[in-house]
Design a protein around this motif. Structure first.
Motif, mmCIF file in Angstrom:
data_model
loop_
_atom_site.group_PDB
_atom_site.id
_atom_site.type_symbol
_atom_site.label_atom_id
_atom_site.label_comp_id
_atom_site.label_asym_id
_atom_site.label_seq_id
_atom_site.Cartn_x
_atom_site.Cartn_y
_atom_site.Cartn_z
ATOM 1 N N UNK A 121 2.401 -0.811 -0.224
ATOM 2 C CA UNK A 121 2.217 -0.800 1.227
ATOM 3 C C UNK A 121 0.858 -1.356 1.634
ATOM 4 N N UNK A 122 -0.214 -0.892 0.973
ATOM 5 C CA UNK A 122 -1.576 -1.270 1.386
ATOM 6 C C UNK A 122 -2.198 -2.363 0.528
ATOM 7 N N UNK A 123 -1.658 -2.561 -0.690
ATOM 8 C CA UNK A 123 -2.251 -3.527 -1.606
ATOM 9 C C UNK A 123 -3.443 -2.993 -2.374
ATOM 10 N N UNK A 124 -3.776 -1.733 -2.185
ATOM 11 C CA UNK A 124 -4.927 -1.131 -2.865
ATOM 12 C C UNK A 124 -4.653 -1.058 -4.363
ATOM 13 N N UNK A 125 -5.655 -1.466 -5.156
ATOM 14 C CA UNK A 125 -5.543 -1.359 -6.606
ATOM 15 C C UNK A 125 -5.692 0.104 -7.013
ATOM 16 N N UNK A 126 -4.799 0.532 -7.888
ATOM 17 C CA UNK A 126 -4.772 1.926 -8.326
ATOM 18 C C UNK A 126 -5.406 2.059 -9.714
ATOM 19 N N UNK B 68 -0.407 8.232 -7.809
ATOM 20 C CA UNK B 68 -0.275 7.157 -6.841
ATOM 21 C C UNK B 68 0.210 7.658 -5.497
ATOM 22 N N UNK B 69 0.423 6.752 -4.551
ATOM 23 C CA UNK B 69 0.803 7.146 -3.196
ATOM 24 C C UNK B 69 2.185 7.794 -3.099
ATOM 25 N N UNK B 70 3.041 7.609 -4.075
ATOM 26 C CA UNK B 70 4.342 8.285 -4.110
ATOM 27 C C UNK B 70 4.318 9.480 -5.060
ATOM 28 N N UNK B 71 3.123 9.943 -5.379
ATOM 29 C CA UNK B 71 2.886 11.065 -6.288
ATOM 30 C C UNK B 71 3.278 10.758 -7.734
ATOM 31 N N UNK B 72 3.421 9.486 -8.056
ATOM 32 C CA UNK B 72 3.740 9.104 -9.422
ATOM 33 C C UNK B 72 2.474 9.118 -10.279
#
Length: 142
Positions: A42-47, A101-105
């Motif tokens: 969604x945001x393109x932020x590197x995790x 991550x943003x989906x709690x993964x």
């Protein structure tokens, strides 16, 4: 990289080792080319690690078959090649969780690729899930 050829072979690996994850992607040769990381779609932020799905059995699973657990975990994301990219395939890895991550993964670092999961294993997993009775499903993965 090795090829995991059956659901029973995968189940055997889960029975003997913890810290295993499955990742659906173009593979470790792409994912591990530089510092392993995923991007938020969604945001393109590197995790800070590769997004992956844990394969370790949870205590709440109880005495249910490990084979069914493995099938369920693969089945959860088997829709990704259809919705992302037809070249996306699952591969098993060992790693250390470095965050969520943003989906709690889980986000995983210190990645050790263990093997591609053969398409036949996904078919076996789908069949295992279909055989379950009671309150299972349906999960709409179309």
């Amino acid at each position: 990289m090795a090829l995991i050829r059956s659901l029973d072979e995968l189940t055997g690996m889960l029975a003997t080792r913890r810290g295993l994850y499955v990742r659906w992607s173009l593979g470790p040769q792409v994912d591990l080319f530089r510092e392993p990381s995923s991007r938020d779609g969604l945001t393109g932020i590197e995790l800070p690690g590769l997004s992956a799905n844990p394969m370790d059995v949870e205590d709440w699973w109880g005495q249910r078959p490990l084979r069914t657990w493995a099938a369920r975990r693969l089945y959860d994301y088997s829709h990704l090649p259809r919705v992302k990219d037809g070249r996306v395939r699952p591969w098993l890895l060992h790693g250390v969780e470095s965050g969520r991550g943003p989906d709690n993964e889980p986000l995983v670092r210190d990645v050790e690729p263990l093997g591609w999961v053969d398409r036949k294993v996904i078919t076996e997993a789908e069949e295992e899930v279909k055989q379950q009775q009671g309150t299972w499903g349906p999960l709409n993965r179309r």
